[in-house]
Design a protein around this motif. Structure first.
Motif, short mmCIF file in Angstrom:
data_model
loop_
_atom_site.label_atom_id
_atom_site.label_comp_id
_atom_site.label_asym_id
_atom_site.label_seq_id
_atom_site.Cartn_x
_atom_site.Cartn_y
_atom_site.Cartn_z
N ASP A 75 0.81 -1.30 0.20
CA ASP A 75 -0.53 0.06 -0.43
C ASP A 75 0.74 1.12 -0.56
N MET A 76 2.52 1.14 0.13
CA MET A 76 3.12 2.59 0.07
C MET A 76 3.15 3.02 -1.48
N LEU A 77 3.07 2.47 -1.88
CA LEU A 77 2.46 3.06 -3.62
C LEU A 77 1.39 3.79 -3.05
N LEU A 78 0.06 3.86 -2.52
CA LEU A 78 -0.57 3.67 -3.06
C LEU A 78 -1.19 5.60 -1.88
N ARG A 79 0.04 5.20 -0.19
CA ARG A 79 -0.12 6.30 0.14
C ARG A 79 0.24 7.24 -0.01
N LYS A 80 0.29 8.52 0.27
CA LYS A 80 1.31 9.70 0.29
C LYS A 80 0.96 10.22 1.71
N HIS A 81 2.65 11.01 1.95
CA HIS A 81 3.42 11.39 3.25
C HIS A 81 3.83 12.82 2.57
N THR A 82 3.20 13.73 3.69
CA THR A 82 4.07 14.72 2.75
C THR A 82 4.82 14.88 4.38
N LEU A 83 6.17 15.81 3.36
CA LEU A 83 6.50 16.19 5.15
C LEU A 83 6.42 17.34 5.41
N THR A 84 5.73 17.50 6.97
CA THR A 84 5.48 17.91 7.72
C THR A 84 6.39 19.59 8.43
N ALA A 85 5.82 20.54 8.16
CA ALA A 85 6.72 21.96 8.72
C ALA A 85 7.48 21.31 9.91
N ASP A 86 6.80 20.70 10.54
CA ASP A 86 7.63 20.69 11.75
C ASP A 86 9.16 19.70 11.53
N ALA A 87 8.64 18.52 10.32
CA ALA A 87 9.68 18.29 10.41
C ALA A 87 11.32 18.74 9.01
N ARG A 88 10.81 19.51 8.72
CA ARG A 88 11.50 20.36 7.78
C ARG A 88 12.67 21.08 8.82
N ARG A 89 11.45 21.91 9.71
CA ARG A 89 12.58 23.17 10.78
C ARG A 89 13.17 22.00 11.25
N LYS A 90 12.50 20.50 11.96
CA LYS A 90 13.46 19.71 13.06
C LYS A 90 14.70 19.42 12.26
N PHE A 91 14.61 19.41 11.18
CA PHE A 91 16.07 18.55 10.21
C PHE A 91 16.61 19.77 9.35
N LYS A 92 16.21 20.72 9.69
CA LYS A 92 17.04 21.71 8.38
C LYS A 92 17.02 21.83 7.23
N ILE A 93 15.80 22.18 6.78
CA ILE A 93 15.00 21.47 5.11
C ILE A 93 14.56 22.26 4.60
N ALA A 94 15.29 23.60 3.81
CA ALA A 94 14.71 24.96 2.96
C ALA A 94 13.08 24.40 2.54
N ARG A 95 13.42 23.08 1.30
CA ARG A 95 12.92 22.81 0.59
C ARG A 95 12.46 21.62 0.73
N ASP A 96 11.03 21.36 0.48
CA ASP A 96 10.80 20.07 0.24
C ASP A 96 10.92 19.31 -0.43
N PRO A 97 12.21 17.65 -0.21
CA PRO A 97 13.14 17.27 -1.72
C PRO A 97 11.85 16.30 -2.13
N PHE A 98 10.89 16.11 -1.81
CA PHE A 98 9.84 14.95 -2.15
C PHE A 98 8.75 15.77 -2.68
N THR A 99 7.83 16.90 -2.84
CA THR A 99 6.92 17.86 -3.52
C THR A 99 7.56 18.71 -4.64
N ASP A 100 6.77 18.30 -5.64
CA ASP A 100 6.67 19.14 -6.83
C ASP A 100 8.38 19.83 -6.38
N GLU A 101 9.62 19.03 -6.72
CA GLU A 101 10.83 19.00 -6.35
C GLU A 101 12.05 18.97 -7.76
N MET A 102 10.76 18.70 -9.13
CA MET A 102 12.09 18.66 -10.05
C MET A 102 11.59 19.98 -10.86
#
Length: 381
Positions: A75-102
């Motif tokens: 089912d992981m092929l079908l379920r969408k997980h979006t990186l939360t703002a808290d996760a981006r802040r915690k790991f110091k990620i300015a831009r989501d590497p998985f959503t609209d990244e191209m």
């Protein structure tokens, strides 16, 4: 096959000994797709009802043994997980590497397999041919289509891209909208000459299309017809593609064709399907493989693109757990001759969803790095 032989398979799981089982299943699937079926109709068609024989389980390697979370992994092929703002802040990620990244071709991950597929698509567009690119959902097919168009634009290649609209595309009008040869002709006409009005009659429209292709080719342009979601094409349209491919001006081919679709396209273009044999003989088929041993390289690339150090973020156990969770094991073979077949679901979209889910879980428990345990927790989330 006689009705009696088919009844033995259905009622007693007894398969003919004179023909390999894989040949029979391929023919059945090709028949189903040729008569309007789709992947959902055959998903569990040949699934064994009982568990794997003990001997098969004993001989299997740990990676090949059926996982207790098989269904969750699939089912992981079908379920969408979006990186939360808290996760981006915690790991110091300015831009989501998985959503609209191209945003450019440098964002595309290239293993040797993907590099070969990309080169084949480009060569088909530039030098001619008919190509079917087949891959599971989330395998990166659309990314390669976008990469082709970016390559044409950036390098000013004299190639006209023709893309019929495929919104709601299905292989019969009961499920959606069929794409017919007359629609493809109209798309070619309006792409080459936006001011042209496609003629109504089929023969008149065909001549109009052919004349426009010849005039454009005489100026040095190449033309590539790209049909995404091509697994939704009806069989008659697939058959008609042979005629489009054979459009010429003297010895010069006027139209290259690239079909992009999910695994159902492979069944529709099966050598066992006599309805499309003329297309199969002219069409090269190439399949996008799963990432498997390239998972770590893929993730290193994704996080390098957003200036995040992979080693500071991932524990060594995480990559192995990703591969394990995205393997689907099932029994196959007849009674007394069963074995474990492992299918990898390790495609980019599945890996993206799983890692994003694990990073979100890390925020909840205050974990500093992504471990195998967090990957497993993301599957259950």
């Amino acid at each position: 096959m006689s009705q009696g032989s088919l009844a033995q398979i259905i009622n007693h799981d007894e398969w003919p000994r004179t023909t390999e089982r894989d040949v029979i299943t391929s023919q059945i699937k090709a028949f189903v797709f040729a008569h309007g079926g789709h992947n959902g109709h055959i998903r569990n068609l040949f699934k064994e009802e009982s568990d794997v024989a003990p001997s098969a389980k004993t001989n299997a390697t740990p990676e090949d043994r059926p996982s207790t979370n098989e269904k969750e992994s699939a089912d992981m092929l079908l379920r969408k997980h979006t990186l939360t703002a808290d996760a981006r802040r915690k790991f110091k990620i300015a831009r989501d590497p998985f959503t609209d990244e191209m945003t450019c071709d440098a964002d595309v991950f290239l293993s040797d397999d993907i590099r070969y597929v990309r080169a084949t698509i480009r060569q088909t567009a530039k030098h001619g041919g008919m190509l079917a690119v087949i891959g599971e959902s989330g395998a990166g097919k659309s990314t390669l289509r976008q990469d082709l168009i970016e390559w044409i634009n950036v390098n000013h290649e004299p190639i006209t891209v023709i893309e019929p609209y495929v919104l709601g595309l299905e292989d019969n009008d009961a499920k959606g909208k069929m794409l017919k040869s007359i629609d493809i002709s109209a798309s070619i006409i309006t792409t080459i000459d936006p001011n042209a009005k496609p003629k109504r009659g089929g023969e008149a429209r065909g001549h109009q299309m052919h004349d426009l292709l010849k005039a454009s080719a005489q100026t040095g342009r190449r033309h590539v017809l790209i049909i995404e979601e091509a697994h939704g094409l009806p069989i008659p349209t697939l058959k008609h593609l042979k005629r489009f491919f054979e459009l010429q001006d003297g010895f010069k081919k006027l139209l290259s064709i690239v079909l992009i679709g999910q695994t159902e396209l492979g069944w529709k273009l099966s050598e066992s399907n006599p309805e499309v044999r003329e297309v199969v003989q002219r069409c090269e088929t190439i399949t996008l493989p799963p990432l498997d041993n390239h998972v770590e390289a893929y993730l290193r690339h994704k996080f390098a693109r957003v200036d995040v150090n992979f080693d500071s973020l991932f524990d060594a156990s995480a990559v192995n757990e990703i591969r394990h969770r995205l393997r689907h094991a099932e029994a196959e073979g007849g009674k007394g001759n069963r074995a474990v077949k492992t299918t990898s679901l390790c495609y980019p979209l599945a890996v993206n969803n799983l890692v994003a889910g694990a990073m979100n879980e890390a925020v909840k428990i205050g974990a500093p790095r992504i471990t195998g345990e967090l990957i497993a927790a993301a599957v259950r989330a």
